[in-house]
Write a protein that holds these residues in place. Structure first.
Motif, PDB file in Angstrom:
ATOM      1  N   LEU A   1       1.119  -1.082  -0.341  1.00  0.00           N
ATOM      2  CA  LEU A   1      -0.287  -0.051   0.263  1.00  0.00           C
ATOM      3  C   LEU A   1       0.996   1.106  -0.058  1.00  0.00           C
ATOM      4  O   LEU A   1       0.773   2.382  -0.600  1.00  0.00           O
ATOM      5  N   TRP A   2       1.961   1.077   0.674  1.00  0.00           N
ATOM      6  CA  TRP A   2       3.025   2.360   1.119  1.00  0.00           C
ATOM      7  C   TRP A   2       3.460   2.715  -0.341  1.00  0.00           C
ATOM      8  O   TRP A   2       3.433   3.956  -0.692  1.00  0.00           O
ATOM      9  N   LEU A   3       4.269   1.520  -0.911  1.00  0.00           N
ATOM     10  CA  LEU A   3       4.606   1.318  -2.260  1.00  0.00           C
ATOM     11  C   LEU A   3       4.421   2.210  -3.486  1.00  0.00           C
ATOM     12  O   LEU A   3       4.661   2.631  -4.160  1.00  0.00           O
ATOM     13  N   THR A   4       2.755   1.478  -3.420  1.00  0.00           N
ATOM     14  CA  THR A   4       2.341   2.408  -4.799  1.00  0.00           C
ATOM     15  C   THR A   4       1.662   3.363  -4.652  1.00  0.00           C
ATOM     16  O   THR A   4       1.612   3.780  -5.088  1.00  0.00           O
ATOM     17  N   ARG A   5       1.501   3.787  -3.531  1.00  0.00           N
ATOM     18  CA  ARG A   5       0.807   5.849  -3.142  1.00  0.00           C
ATOM     19  C   ARG A   5       2.359   5.761  -3.539  1.00  0.00           C
ATOM     20  O   ARG A   5       2.153   7.426  -3.820  1.00  0.00           O
ATOM     21  N   GLN A   6       3.423   5.690  -2.808  1.00  0.00           N
ATOM     22  CA  GLN A   6       4.879   6.409  -3.342  1.00  0.00           C
ATOM     23  C   GLN A   6       4.665   6.582  -5.233  1.00  0.00           C
ATOM     24  O   GLN A   6       5.489   7.008  -5.797  1.00  0.00           O
ATOM     25  N   ALA A   7       4.888   5.108  -5.845  1.00  0.00           N
ATOM     26  CA  ALA A   7       4.388   5.289  -6.455  1.00  0.00           C
ATOM     27  C   ALA A   7       3.937   5.837  -7.785  1.00  0.00           C
ATOM     28  O   ALA A   7       4.439   6.571  -8.878  1.00  0.00           O
ATOM     29  N   MET A   8       3.217   5.912  -6.893  1.00  0.00           N
ATOM     30  CA  MET A   8       1.880   6.717  -7.941  1.00  0.00           C
ATOM     31  C   MET A   8       1.982   7.799  -7.773  1.00  0.00           C
ATOM     32  O   MET A   8       0.964   8.961  -8.919  1.00  0.00           O
ATOM     33  N   GLN A   9       2.149   8.434  -6.865  1.00  0.00           N
ATOM     34  CA  GLN A   9       2.285   9.742  -6.395  1.00  0.00           C
ATOM     35  C   GLN A   9       2.066  10.967  -7.745  1.00  0.00           C
ATOM     36  O   GLN A   9       1.918  11.742  -8.219  1.00  0.00           O
ATOM     37  N   PRO A  10       3.886  10.832  -8.047  1.00  0.00           N
ATOM     38  CA  PRO A  10       4.567  11.421  -8.938  1.00  0.00           C
ATOM     39  C   PRO A  10       3.462  11.108 -10.683  1.00  0.00           C
ATOM     40  O   PRO A  10       3.622  12.286 -10.888  1.00  0.00           O
ATOM     41  N   ILE A  11       2.864  10.138 -11.051  1.00  0.00           N
ATOM     42  CA  ILE A  11       2.111  10.198 -12.052  1.00  0.00           C
ATOM     43  C   ILE A  11       0.710  11.119 -11.645  1.00  0.00           C
ATOM     44  O   ILE A  11       0.584  11.189 -12.634  1.00  0.00           O
ATOM     45  N   GLU A  12       0.218  11.112 -10.592  1.00  0.00           N
ATOM     46  CA  GLU A  12      -1.457  11.837 -10.214  1.00  0.00           C
ATOM     47  C   GLU A  12      -0.819  13.107 -10.559  1.00  0.00           C
ATOM     48  O   GLU A  12      -1.079  13.875 -11.107  1.00  0.00           O
ATOM     49  N   ALA A  13       0.775  13.074  -9.854  1.00  0.00           N
ATOM     50  CA  ALA A  13       0.888  15.010 -10.084  1.00  0.00           C
ATOM     51  C   ALA A  13       1.083  15.557 -11.515  1.00  0.00           C
ATOM     52  O   ALA A  13       0.321  16.581 -11.189  1.00  0.00           O
ATOM     53  N   SER A  14       1.395  14.059 -12.327  1.00  0.00           N
ATOM     54  CA  SER A  14       1.917  14.928 -13.338  1.00  0.00           C
ATOM     55  C   SER A  14       0.247  14.656 -14.465  1.00  0.00           C
ATOM     56  O   SER A  14       0.183  15.981 -15.170  1.00  0.00           O
ATOM     57  N   PHE A  15      -0.561  13.758 -13.722  1.00  0.00           N
ATOM     58  CA  PHE A  15      -1.781  14.158 -14.345  1.00  0.00           C
ATOM     59  C   PHE A  15      -2.559  14.653 -13.679  1.00  0.00           C
ATOM     60  O   PHE A  15      -3.255  15.871 -14.841  1.00  0.00           O
TER      61      PHE A  15
END
Length: 410
Positions: free
Chosen positions: A172-186
């Motif tokens: 959960l923590w890793l996917t959240r950290q990995a998706m943060q840059p993608i979400e910010a870019s989107f």
């Protein structure tokens, strides 16, 4: 959208990890089982060799030494059987006796049932001439082996569950950290799209209004100039429609959940369908509709109207004259179901996954039709998701398509 993606990544990660751990656990169990079975076979073989060495053949009967008393064999869960050279049982000691037929020498037998038994058969040879005198079969209960395997299974199963639990928390923590840059870019892309669409509205309105004024007074221009101004006005209308749809799509995707008011969807759908009756008649289409009397829903009325409007407009465009368009809206338990079905050109199976993509068209050479932006189905999907609903499509080439919207009812 990103929450669903995070869940899919987490589930995929846990499935792969569970597969690896399960394979490892199965391997450990197989190796451990073989090791226990081999050790037990060695012990039984040693016991059988001792029994064969101490056996004496006298007048057709074996004499057993004091080293193999019934009490000791019973305490260890073992048994010994002596046979003559023809396989006839002559004597036995202990309670863990195998009832299986005598196998050949140096054979290992497993008796199923309760209790499970393992037996090893060895030949008894004469000390002088090495002549076969008979056989000795040594058996032992597998209760201890089964108990050890059960403890191993519990340990491995508990370890796998604990590893999956800890890995799930870490995932959960890793996917959240990995998706943060993608979400910010989107989000930045969404904001840029919304800002660009908003800023384009003013110059487009200026171009459109000036072209309309020029077309209103055609006396002072040449015929060729009038055609150019008409093309400018048409292109401006298409660009205006595109910017409006981009702005609506950006706003809809930004608000992943719509907090609207509870209202009856039936009047809105009825009014919308009445607007399309003349268009269907002009195109010589059979337009059918059936809307339930009361469809209570919580959401944004304008967005939901836009959703159905885009689906009907899409059906009108891709259905040839003489075809049929059927719109139905009903409630099934706690779900509102809206279907828009047509007898149009249909969609190829390999293209079904892309019908909701932005600007995608099955015919790449097709230009925007009637001011369309190519975003209608993408907007419909975004609105459905914003209302915690879904939209699906089923289609067959040359037969038609059916779009189904499911929304939570009040």
């Amino acid at each position: 959208m990103f929450q669903n993606l995070r869940h899919r990544l987490l589930v995929s990660y846990l499935v792969v990890l569970a597969s690896i751990l399960s394979t490892f656990a199965i391997g450990v169990r197989v190796v451990f089982t073989r090791s226990l079975t081999h050790q037990l076979t060695e012990r039984l073989s040693a016991l059988g060799q001792g029994a064969a060495a101490n056996a004496e053949f006298d007048h057709g009967r074996f004499r057993v030494g004091e080293d193999f008393s019934t009490q000791d064999l019973t305490a260890r869960g073992q048994a010994i059987q002596w046979f003559d050279s023809q396989g006839k049982l002559l004597n036995q000691e202990g309670k863990a006796v195998v009832s299986l037929p005598l196998a050949t020498a140096d054979a290992v037998q497993i008796q199923t049932g309760q209790p499970r038994l393992q037996a090893v058969t060895l030949p008894i040879l004469g000390s002088d001439d090495q002549q076969l005198l008979g056989y000795v079969r040594v058996s032992q209960s597998l209760a201890e082996v089964d108990e050890n395997l059960q403890k191993l299974d519990l340990g491995l199963g508990g370890g796998i569950l604990l590893a999956l639990l800890l890995s799930g928390l870490g995932g959960l923590w890793l996917t959240r950290q990995a998706m943060q840059p993608i979400e910010a870019s989107f989000q930045r892309l969404q904001q840029f799209t919304a800002d660009a669409a908003h800023e384009l509205r003013s110059p487009l309105m200026v171009i459109k209004s000036n072209a309309a004024v020029a077309l209103k007074y055609p006396e002072a221009m040449r015929p060729t100039d009038r055609e150019k101004f008409a093309a400018i006005a048409s292109a401006t209308s298409q660009m205006t429609k595109l910017t409006e749809d981009l702005l609506l799509l950006a706003r809809t995707e930004k608000d992943t959940q719509t907090d609207g008011q509870t209202f009856n969807l039936t009047p809105l759908l009825t009014g919308l369908l009445q607007q399309y009756v003349p268009q269907a008649a002009a195109k010589q289409l059979h337009f059918k509709s059936h809307v339930a009397e009361s469809l209570a829903i919580k959401g944004d009325a304008a967005q939901l109207t836009c959703l159905v409007d885009n689906l009907i407009a899409n059906a009108l465009h891709y259905t040839a004259a003489g075809g049929t368009i059927a719109v139905q809206a009903s409630q099934l338990e706690h779900t509102l179901v809206i279907t828009v079905q047509d007898t149009g050109m249909g969609i190829a199976p390999e293209h079904l996954e892309r019908v909701f993509d932005r600007f995608w068209r099955a015919d790449a050479s097709r230009s925007y039709w009637d001011g369309g932006s190519g975003l209608g189905l993408a907007i419909a999907q975004a609105i459905a998701h914003a209302h915690d609903g879904s939209i699906t499509v089923s289609s067959q080439l040359g037969v038609g398509s059916c779009f189904t919207v499911r929304l939570p009812a009040v």
